[in-house]
Design a protein around this motif. Structure first.
Motif, PDB file in Angstrom:
ATOM      1  N   GLU A 268       0.819  -1.222   0.000  1.00 24.49           N
ATOM      2  CA  GLU A 268       0.000   0.000   0.000  1.00 24.49           C
ATOM      3  C   GLU A 268       0.849   1.267   0.000  1.00 24.49           C
ATOM      4  OE1 GLU A 268      -0.802  -2.662   1.549  1.00 24.49           O
ATOM      5  OE2 GLU A 268      -2.952  -3.058   1.321  1.00 24.49           O
ATOM      6  N   ARG A 269       1.982   1.244   0.700  1.00 24.16           N
ATOM      7  CA  ARG A 269       2.833   2.440   0.732  1.00 24.16           C
ATOM      8  C   ARG A 269       3.385   2.756  -0.655  1.00 24.16           C
ATOM      9  NH1 ARG A 269       8.239   3.768   0.987  1.00 24.16           N
ATOM     10  NH2 ARG A 269       8.730   1.580   0.649  1.00 24.16           N
ATOM     11  N   LEU A 270       3.856   1.731  -1.373  1.00 19.68           N
ATOM     12  CA  LEU A 270       4.403   1.958  -2.708  1.00 19.68           C
ATOM     13  C   LEU A 270       3.325   2.405  -3.690  1.00 19.68           C
ATOM     14  CD1 LEU A 270       6.899  -1.045  -3.011  1.00 19.68           C
ATOM     15  CD2 LEU A 270       7.401   1.338  -2.465  1.00 19.68           C
ATOM     16  N   GLU A 271       2.115   1.839  -3.561  1.00 20.45           N
ATOM     17  CA  GLU A 271       1.028   2.283  -4.438  1.00 20.45           C
ATOM     18  C   GLU A 271       0.674   3.747  -4.184  1.00 20.45           C
ATOM     19  OE1 GLU A 271      -2.122  -0.416  -3.713  1.00 20.45           O
ATOM     20  OE2 GLU A 271      -1.220  -2.080  -4.857  1.00 20.45           O
ATOM     21  N   ALA A 272       0.614   4.138  -2.915  1.00 21.88           N
ATOM     22  CA  ALA A 272       0.328   5.543  -2.602  1.00 21.88           C
ATOM     23  C   ALA A 272       1.463   6.452  -3.075  1.00 21.88           C
ATOM     24  CB  ALA A 272       0.121   5.697  -1.093  1.00 21.88           C
ATOM     25  N   GLN A 273       2.704   5.985  -2.957  1.00 23.03           N
ATOM     26  CA  GLN A 273       3.838   6.798  -3.405  1.00 23.03           C
ATOM     27  C   GLN A 273       3.807   7.013  -4.918  1.00 23.03           C
ATOM     28  OE1 GLN A 273       7.703   5.937  -1.654  1.00 23.03           O
ATOM     29  NE2 GLN A 273       8.660   6.039  -3.655  1.00 23.03           N
ATOM     30  N   SER A 274       3.541   5.956  -5.686  1.00 20.94           N
ATOM     31  CA  SER A 274       3.462   6.113  -7.146  1.00 20.94           C
ATOM     32  C   SER A 274       2.293   7.006  -7.544  1.00 20.94           C
ATOM     33  CB  SER A 274       3.322   4.740  -7.806  1.00 20.94           C
ATOM     34  OG  SER A 274       2.123   4.112  -7.397  1.00 20.94           O
ATOM     35  N   LEU A 275       1.190   6.977  -6.785  1.00 17.96           N
ATOM     36  CA  LEU A 275       0.051   7.841  -7.091  1.00 17.96           C
ATOM     37  C   LEU A 275       0.364   9.303  -6.778  1.00 17.96           C
ATOM     38  CD1 LEU A 275      -2.906   7.937  -8.004  1.00 17.96           C
ATOM     39  CD2 LEU A 275      -3.575   7.549  -5.631  1.00 17.96           C
ATOM     40  N   LEU A 276       1.044   9.550  -5.668  1.00 18.19           N
ATOM     41  CA  LEU A 276       1.377  10.938  -5.307  1.00 18.19           C
ATOM     42  C   LEU A 276       2.417  11.532  -6.241  1.00 18.19           C
ATOM     43  CD1 LEU A 276       1.524  10.694  -1.413  1.00 18.19           C
ATOM     44  CD2 LEU A 276      -0.188  11.866  -2.786  1.00 18.19           C
ATOM     45  N   ARG A 277       3.319  10.721  -6.789  1.00 22.72           N
ATOM     46  CA  ARG A 277       4.372  11.255  -7.658  1.00 22.72           C
ATOM     47  C   ARG A 277       3.808  11.835  -8.960  1.00 22.72           C
ATOM     48  NH1 ARG A 277       9.715  10.221  -6.928  1.00 22.72           N
ATOM     49  NH2 ARG A 277       9.901  11.795  -8.571  1.00 22.72           N
ATOM     50  N   ARG A 278       2.565  11.506  -9.287  1.00 20.96           N
ATOM     51  CA  ARG A 278       1.943  12.109 -10.468  1.00 20.96           C
ATOM     52  C   ARG A 278       1.658  13.596 -10.264  1.00 20.96           C
ATOM     53  NH1 ARG A 278      -2.721   7.505 -11.658  1.00 20.96           N
ATOM     54  NH2 ARG A 278      -1.307   5.703 -11.802  1.00 20.96           N
ATOM     55  N   VAL A 280       3.142  15.438  -7.264  1.00 23.98           N
ATOM     56  CA  VAL A 280       4.213  16.070  -6.487  1.00 23.98           C
ATOM     57  C   VAL A 280       5.543  15.548  -7.017  1.00 23.98           C
ATOM     58  CG1 VAL A 280       5.168  16.466  -4.188  1.00 23.98           C
ATOM     59  CG2 VAL A 280       2.700  16.190  -4.480  1.00 23.98           C
ATOM     60  N   ASP A 281       6.398  16.454  -7.477  1.00 19.35           N
ATOM     61  CA  ASP A 281       7.685  16.048  -8.043  1.00 19.35           C
ATOM     62  C   ASP A 281       8.723  15.738  -6.969  1.00 19.35           C
ATOM     63  OD1 ASP A 281       6.664  16.395 -10.575  1.00 19.35           O
ATOM     64  OD2 ASP A 281       7.276  18.500 -10.692  1.00 19.35           O
ATOM     65  N   ASP A 282       8.579  16.311  -5.799  1.00 17.85           N
ATOM     66  CA  ASP A 282       9.571  16.147  -4.739  1.00 17.85           C
ATOM     67  C   ASP A 282       9.318  14.820  -4.025  1.00 17.85           C
ATOM     68  OD1 ASP A 282      11.523  16.458  -2.896  1.00 17.85           O
ATOM     69  OD2 ASP A 282      10.584  18.112  -1.801  1.00 17.85           O
ATOM     70  N   LEU A 283      10.266  13.879  -4.127  1.00 11.06           N
ATOM     71  CA  LEU A 283      10.123  12.579  -3.472  1.00 11.06           C
ATOM     72  C   LEU A 283      10.138  12.723  -1.961  1.00 11.06           C
ATOM     73  CD1 LEU A 283       9.974   9.492  -3.633  1.00 11.06           C
ATOM     74  CD2 LEU A 283      12.466   9.455  -3.814  1.00 11.06           C
ATOM     75  N   THR A 284      10.928  13.669  -1.453  1.00 14.01           N
ATOM     76  CA  THR A 284      10.987  13.884  -0.004  1.00 14.01           C
ATOM     77  C   THR A 284       9.617  14.267   0.543  1.00 14.01           C
ATOM     78  OG1 THR A 284      13.288  14.566  -0.167  1.00 14.01           O
ATOM     79  CG2 THR A 284      12.095  15.207   1.808  1.00 14.01           C
ATOM     80  N   MET A 285       8.932  15.182  -0.146  1.00 10.09           N
ATOM     81  CA  MET A 285       7.603  15.600   0.303  1.00 10.09           C
ATOM     82  C   MET A 285       6.613  14.444   0.224  1.00 10.09           C
ATOM     83  SD  MET A 285       5.696  17.854   1.597  1.00 10.09           S
ATOM     84  CE  MET A 285       6.908  19.166   1.595  1.00 10.09           C
ATOM     85  N   VAL A 286       6.713  13.609  -0.797  1.00 13.74           N
ATOM     86  CA  VAL A 286       5.822  12.448  -0.922  1.00 13.74           C
ATOM     87  C   VAL A 286       6.028  11.489   0.250  1.00 13.74           C
ATOM     88  CG1 VAL A 286       5.341  10.407  -2.321  1.00 13.74           C
ATOM     89  CG2 VAL A 286       5.620  12.610  -3.424  1.00 13.74           C
ATOM     90  N   GLN A 287       7.294  11.205   0.584  1.00 15.01           N
ATOM     91  CA  GLN A 287       7.568  10.306   1.707  1.00 15.01           C
ATOM     92  C   GLN A 287       7.102  10.891   3.028  1.00 15.01           C
ATOM     93  OE1 GLN A 287      11.780   9.663   1.228  1.00 15.01           O
ATOM     94  NE2 GLN A 287      11.502   7.984  -0.227  1.00 15.01           N
ATOM     95  N   LYS A 288       7.218  12.219   3.192  1.00 15.58           N
ATOM     96  CA  LYS A 288       6.725  12.848   4.424  1.00 15.58           C
ATOM     97  C   LYS A 288       5.205  12.753   4.511  1.00 15.58           C
ATOM     98  CE  LYS A 288      10.442  16.202   5.162  1.00 15.58           C
ATOM     99  NZ  LYS A 288      10.779  17.640   5.270  1.00 15.58           N
ATOM    100  N   ILE A 289       4.525  12.936   3.385  1.00 21.16           N
ATOM    101  CA  ILE A 289       3.062  12.835   3.381  1.00 21.16           C
ATOM    102  C   ILE A 289       2.622  11.435   3.794  1.00 21.16           C
ATOM    103  CG2 ILE A 289       1.044  12.836   1.855  1.00 21.16           C
ATOM    104  CD1 ILE A 289       2.358  15.086   0.271  1.00 21.16           C
ATOM    105  N   ILE A 290       3.277  10.412   3.254  1.00 21.62           N
ATOM    106  CA  ILE A 290       2.907   9.029   3.589  1.00 21.62           C
ATOM    107  C   ILE A 290       3.193   8.732   5.057  1.00 21.62           C
ATOM    108  CG2 ILE A 290       3.466   6.618   3.105  1.00 21.62           C
ATOM    109  CD1 ILE A 290       3.920   7.396   0.204  1.00 21.62           C
TER     110      ILE A 290
END
Length: 488
Positions: A268-278, A280-290
């Protein structure tokens, strides 16, 4: 006479003679000998024609003067000039010598003519060869151009084929990675299925054990009722016949929840990360959101569990009778009725809290409902973990803290020599002071300074737009957790 003189003036004979002389002078060293002689003869003929016209005028002028007019002029000027022009000097050589010279001159002229003809023939041959050579050169140039064009086409085709091959290789690698990831997901699902089958076997054993225990308890209850003079108190129709179900299924639920928490991180974490990257370009912000979503889900689920448990205790307190305690009865009821948990209300609370969190940001055209699936599953797992004894919880963490190797593992882009945590990727699962499943963190040098600089920056809360507020109010359903005595 006047007419003849007028015609001579109108035709500009001497002007034409002057132009021909100037043209001959310019081309004298360029043209051939024959051409020079032809030019000279042409000028002589033109001069003779002009002299003929002048003699005609002279004749008319003398005739107009009578028999004696102009005689002196003719005697003093014309006759001496004519005598000078037509007189021939006597040659200084003999007649034989003159004939020999004339013969030699004729031979030389013949040789010159022969040489000129041969020269002309040679020039024609050379011009013919030059023309053929030029034609061959043109054909070679055309062939060279065709070969060059064919070479360019071959290069273009080779480049296109190479690019297509590289694209196919990249596509195949991407497909291979996707296949490996899918295989890993299937492998985890197979492991989960195996775990479920093992739990089913354990539950069957527990059911058989509980069945035998039920029969024993019914015998004891019948004996106690037959020997006791006290009036019989009716029991609740939904009360469990096995009050120790939560304790008996503790180990199986514990193992299942640990496996489910690992799946949350791996799937589920990886699925949410791939969805957010569409978005948000910043990977750091995506990981903080999750990470904030996971921690907020646990906190909200714990609060919902406490409220749910208080309502269950309040409802069971009026009808509860041993042998288990009221606390155990409440936990046992929650274990049996996990579907009464209003998970959607917890999801909405987590999203509302994330909207005002100053540590994360999101594009205004979308909202955190994108990760609602991850939040929902995390809330369910966290709610079920509170029914264990002791309950499972997440480790307390903060940015800039000292990295603990017992609780976390470093991410691939961390500085492995850095002692401080820059931010967390996934929380650690704790049972008391023991870390059951490690979390993930990013470590960098200067993490404390960076975290302080972020904390000292002005806090900007992220308020909900009217559309989001309407969305959350519409999807928030009435909590089924408000229990009544009729449900129990």
């Amino acid at each position: 006479m006047a007419d003849t003189l007028r015609r001579l003036v109108n035709i500009s004979a001497y002007g034409v003679l002057q132009e021909k002389l100037e043209s001959w002078f310019r081309d004298y060293h360029v043209i051939s000998c024959d051409q020079n002689l032809n030019r000279c003869c042409e000028l002589i003929e033109l001069t003779a024609k002009i002299q003929g016209q002048l003699f005609t005028i002279l004749n008319f002028a003398a005739a107009e003067g009578g028999h004696y007019a102009g005689v002196d002029t003719l005697k003093t000027r014309l006759l001496p000039w004519l005598g000078t022009c037509f007189s021939m000097a006597r040659p200084a050589v003999s007649d034989d010598t003159s004939l020999q010279l004339m013969q030699d001159s004729a031979l030389k002229e013949k040789k010159i003519r022969e040489l000129s003809m041969s020269h002309d023939n040679n020039m024609q041959k050379m011009e013919t060869q030059l023309c053929s050579t030029r034609l061959q050169l043109d054909s070679v140039k055309s062939e060279l151009a065709d070969v060059q064009l064919e070479l360019d086409n071959t290069k273009d085709k080779s480049a296109t084929t190479l690019l297509a091959t590289e694209d196919e290789i990249l596509q195949l690698r991407a497909d291979m990675r996707a296949a490996h990831e899918q295989l890993e997901v299937y492998r985890r699902k197979v492991e989960v299925v195996d775990e479920y089958e093992r739990q089913v076997r354990l539950l069957r054993e527990e059911v058989s054990y509980l069945t035998s225990e039920k029969s024993l308890l019914q015998e004891r209850l019948s004996r106690s009722r037959s020997s006791s003079p006290l009036p019989r108190r009716p029991s609740s129709p939904l009360r469990s016949e096995s009050p120790t179900r939560a304790q008996l299924t503790q180990s199986s639920r514990h193992a299942r929840l640990l496996s489910r928490f690992s799946d949350l991180y791996a799937v589920e974490r990886l699925e949410a990360q791939s969805l957010l990257r569409r978005y948000v370009d910043d990977l750091t912000m995506v990981q903080k959101i999750i990470y904030i979503a996971a921690v907020g889900s646990f906190q909200t689920a714990k609060l919902a569990y406490r409220q749910f448990k208080l309502r269950v205790r309040k409802t069971l307190s009026s009808s509860h009778m041993g042998p288990e305690t009221l606390e155990d009865a409440a936990v046992d009821y929650i274990v049996r009725n996990m579907d009464l948990y209003d998970v959607q209300a917890s999801v909405n609370d987590v999203i509302n809290a994330m909207n005002v969190n100053p540590r994360i940001s999101f594009p205004p055209e979308v909202d955190f409902a994108l990760v609602s699936s991850l939040i929902r599953e995390t809330c369910r797992v966290a709610f079920a973990m509170q029914t264990l004894d002791p309950p499972l919880d997440l480790a307390f963490s903060s940015d800039g803290e000292l990295f603990n190797d017992n609780k976390y593992r470093r991410s691939y882009d961390s500085e492995f020599a850095a002692p401080l945590v820059l931010y967390h990727v996934w929380p650690a699962l704790m049972e008391g002071d023991i870390a059951l499943i490690k979390g993930e963190a990013v470590t960098h040098r200067g993490a404390l300074w960076k975290s302080r600089s972020r904390s000292s920056s002005p806090v900007r809360s992220r308020s909900l737009s009217p559309s989001r507020a309407l969305t959350f109010n519409s999807v928030r359903s009435k909590s089924p957790g408000r229990l009544s005595a009729s449900w129990l």
